[in-house]
Design a protein around this motif. Sequence first.
Motif: not given
Length: 328
Positions: A129-135
């Motif tokens: 979810x952190x990678x998703x939020x970064x994108x």
Amino acid sequence: MSSTELPASPTAAGAASRVHAVRVAEGERLRSVELPGLTLNVRYRPSGTPGRAPALYVHGLGGSSQNWSALMPLLEDVLDGEAVDLPGFGVSPPPDDGNYSVTGHARAVIRLLDAGGRGPVHLVGNSLGGAVATRVAAVRPDLVRTLTLVSPALPELRAQRNAWPTALLAVPGTARLFSRLTRNWTAEQRVRGVLALCYGDPGKVTDEGLLAAVEEMERRLRLPYFWDAMARSARGIVDAYTLGGQHNLWRQAERVLAPTLLVYGGRDQLVSYRTARRAATTFRDARLLTLPEAGHVAMMEYPEAVARAVRELIADRSGDGRGDGARS
């Protein structure tokens, strides 16, 4: 877009049947958001407190919106929080297009925010979810007020040894093989293994928390798409780690304009504590919270500490921590 309230009842019919045996903490509710080719379950906490800023919480691989049930009530006086089940996880069914990539999950989050008109939000993500939020923050800065990342899954040159099974899960056929090899494992055995991997101190999990996790694991194992969602999302993380150019997650981190809070645990077995320094220097406007005793899910182990840091981030962003809720 259509939205349907989902009563957490074993006898409920239609869409509500998907929430059979799903735990709903006191004060929480569930609703189903129908979008073309996509249905997302959203967990939220109704409140009469005016002027709260909108927030969206995004869980990690194998997680669900329940992962935020400890943190959300600690912030509900300042944040109108919603936690989403990513496609194929929690109570959200698989996406029609079968896209479990980081980009696919990010697109689902963007569509949810666009459809609900809730942006810009305080966006909070853990692990995947952190990678998703970064994108999301990189490609749609108009949707993000602040960004909080708890052990974000950003590419590492030397991945943690305990993260290798996730990479192996991405190999075609491995998920099916693993499901056969572990078919005699009980739900409790599986849960205890996950807790040992994700918590800095699994002893912090209460008996009630363990029971809830076991019930959720039993429910998930009955889903026909459980292993497929896990394998494809794991493959999505591996693919994201290897992308170059403008789609590289570190390159996208450099583009994030929103004030960013980074939370790392010293006992994290999945995301290296070493990554914290690089992340703190990559995001333009970053602050770092390190919790030496925490593992991979600090928002579940140390929700009070994470909540304090989020409050400080919001207060600095809005001036008083509450006025940010108003939109023109």
